[in-house]
Design an enzyme around this catalytic site. Structure first.
Site, short mmCIF file in Angstrom:
data_model
loop_
_atom_site.label_atom_id
_atom_site.label_comp_id
_atom_site.label_asym_id
_atom_site.label_seq_id
_atom_site.Cartn_x
_atom_site.Cartn_y
_atom_site.Cartn_z
CG LEU A 40 -2.01 -1.08 1.27
CD1 LEU A 40 -2.75 -1.02 2.61
CD2 LEU A 40 -2.99 -0.91 0.12
N GLY A 41 2.05 1.17 0.52
CA GLY A 41 2.94 2.33 0.57
C GLY A 41 4.21 1.98 1.31
CE LYS A 42 9.22 1.24 -2.19
NZ LYS A 42 10.11 0.19 -2.75
N GLY A 44 10.82 5.87 4.50
CA GLY A 44 12.01 5.64 5.30
C GLY A 44 11.71 4.90 6.58
N GLY A 46 9.02 2.64 7.14
CA GLY A 46 8.57 1.27 6.98
C GLY A 46 7.72 1.12 5.74
CB ALA A 47 6.74 -1.25 3.66
CE LYS A 65 3.05 2.82 9.82
NZ LYS A 65 2.35 4.00 10.35
CG ASP A 163 2.07 13.44 9.17
OD1 ASP A 163 2.18 14.58 8.66
OD2 ASP A 163 2.46 12.41 8.63
#
Length: 539
Positions: A40-42, A44, A46-47, A65, A163
């Site tokens: 789904l995404g990565k 610095g 993690g992924a 995650k 965030d």
């Protein structure tokens, strides 16, 4: 497909039934139950991967995650692990909220750390903007009144998200509700002095996850001194992006004060302009201190109605309260309950209405006017509202026990937290209606259409839902004790933690529904009941 989560795997894609990666030999099921299907995404830090929990019936979707810092620095790895553990601890403490993904698992395997979270299907506000364009004032007000209660819940639990940005707010496809995601930066207290002086941070890990996203984060957060109102500032900047499509860094600013010159970029009412002005104050002492204060300001009518130019972007649902009329009910209860409300100027609970006489909104059948009419007529003794056109009507928190709305059209109606004890909705079309927290005890709802409706935490004790269409309905924590759902269509319904004790599911179709064998064990089923896996069994 099975996807290998080994960071160094050259060919991570494998067949669905494989247990070991053909390219690197890494196990494809984490903790012998979680199988990743795609990334789904990565970054610095993690992924993240979409996965299936094969340890539960129906293999429900979840998100994995993985801690994956792209540096071998011992101090940076230590810091990343601390951030990761802090996220797990935070989610475990505050995850019991409908707008915050629940933490399902947390473990270490082969020197890697993993979080498993509830999967929220939908698109982020950033993706939504990119697909459909700028938001108008009514839509922005709705965003604020939906997301601020979740922020207030977090802040009341001592957590600062740090965030908030459009990419971290997702609109859940199942019920359209906004959900806060990515808690990797919550309450972090990381600064340069905590790592070795000769260490570098080439990945940007500490900057990205300890501080937040430049432009959306206010000055005090960038200076490593975040406060609760830092999230309020970032929420306002999200709205600026949605109304203009411009990144906060691209807005003109005052070179002496650093204040963003946003007023020349958007056209909103004087009321909302004043709200944003206080949300975006550079000085913390001049900013709103809490989400509750922002909601109260949004609910308050300015001294004069906005001029015609400012009203051009406001749709018919936006109303203003007269300064001479009673103040709206305090928003604190909405924050604690997590109740969304885009109609704060109407006190449905008391049946009193504080809409200004000089409002410029054009009420039509199915909007607030329909809700006011129903409540006023109900207050005068009328109970039968059969065959009414009331789509998108707002009746949230109203007390309408025993009301008859059979065969009425209530598509996308807002009935959240209303008291509808013993009400009749037989044959009504309530597709995509919002009924979270609603009391429908003993309600008569035979053949009602509740396709994709939100029934989360609603009370349907002893309700008659025979042959009802509840396909893809959201029914998490719904109390269905003793309810009759014989012959009901429950395909794809999300029934996690729903109370099914004594529920009649004879002949019901549960194919693809998110419901456990333990839940079904306390319900009444028969040979005609279609199980979540599509099979039928003799009981």
């Amino acid at each position: 497909m099975s996807y290998c989560v080994n960071p160094t795997c050259p060919h991570p894609e494998n067949a669905l039934q494989d247990l070991v990666c053909a390219a690197c030999g890494h196990a494809l099921r984490l903790r012998d139950r979680y199988r990743a299907s795609r990334p789904l995404g990565k970054g610095g830090f993690g992924a993240t991967f979409l996965a299936a929990d094969e340890g539960l019936p129906g293999n429900p979707s979840c998100v994995i995650k993985q801690l994956r810092p792209n540096t071998q620095s011992a101090s940076v790895l230590k810091m990343a692990r601390e951030l990761f553990e802090r996220e797990a601890t935070t989610l475990g403490r505050i995850g019991n909220h409908p707008q915050i993904p629940r933490l399902l698992d947390y473990f270490e395997e082969q020197s890697n750390f993993y979080l498993v979270q509830e999967y929220v299907e939908g698109e982020t506000l950033k993706q939504e903007y990119e697909r459909r364009g700028v938001f108008n004032e009514t839509e922005i007000r709705k965003v604020l009144t939906e997301i601020l209660p979740a922020l207030g819940f977090m802040h009341n639990n001592g957590v600062i998200h740090r965030d908030i940005k459009p990419a971290n707010i997702i609109r859940r496809r199942q019920d359209g509700q906004l959900v806060l995601i990515d808690f990797g930066a919550v309450s972090s207290q990381v600064n340069k002095t905590t790592i070795d002086e000769d260490d570098e941070d080439p990945s940007g890990l500490l900057t990205n996850f300890a501080i937040g996203t430049p432009g959306f984060a206010p000055p005090e957060q960038m200076a490593m001194r975040p406060v609760f109102s830092s999230d309020i500032y970032a929420t306002a900047m999200c709205c600026m992006y949605l109304m203009t499509g411009r990144s906060p860094k691209d807005f003109p600013h005052d070179p002496f004060t650093g204040e963003i010159n946003w007023k020349s970029q958007v056209q909103v009412s004087e009321n909302l302009k004043a709200v944003f002005d206080k949300m975006l104050q550079q000085a913390v002492t001049q900013r709103f201190r809490s989400a509750a204060e922002v909601l109260a300001a949004i609910d308050t009518k300015p001294a004069q109605a906005p001029d015609a130019g400012a009203m051009q972007s406001i749709s018919s649902g936006s109303q203003y309260q007269s300064a001479t009329q009673p103040k709206p009910s305090p928003p604190n209860s909405r924050i604690q309950a997590g109740v969304r409300s885009s109609t704060a100027n109407t006190d449905f609970g008391s049946g009193m209405f504080t809409t200004a006489d000089n409002t410029r909104s054009q009420a039509k059948t199915g909007d607030l006017k329909g809700g006011r009419r129903v409540i006023v007529e109900y207050g005068h003794g009328k109970r039968n509202f059969t065959n009414q056109e009331l789509s998108k009507v707002s009746l949230g928190s109203a007390s309408l026990a025993g009301i008859v709305m059979s065969r009425s059209k209530l598509v996308e109606a807002d009935l959240c937290h209303a008291d509808l004890t013993n009400a009749s909705f037989q044959g009504a079309n309530m597709a995509q209606a919002k009924l979270s927290g609603t009391n429908l005890r003993d309600a008569k709802m035979q053949r009602v259409i509740l396709f994709k409706a939100d029934l989360g935490s609603a009370s349907l004790i002893q309700a008659d839902l025979r042959e009802a269409n509840l396909q893809s309905a959201y029914m998490s924590k719904t109390d269905l004790t003793g309810a009759n759902l014989s012959g009901a269509n429950l395909k794809g319904a999300y029934m996690t933690q729903a109370n099914l004790r004594g529920t009649n599911l004879c002949g019901a179709d549960l194919k693809g529904a998110k419901v456990s064998d333990e839940q079904l064990a306390v319900a009444k089923t028969n040979w005609a009941t279609i199980r979540p896996d599509g099979s039928k069994r003799l009981f």
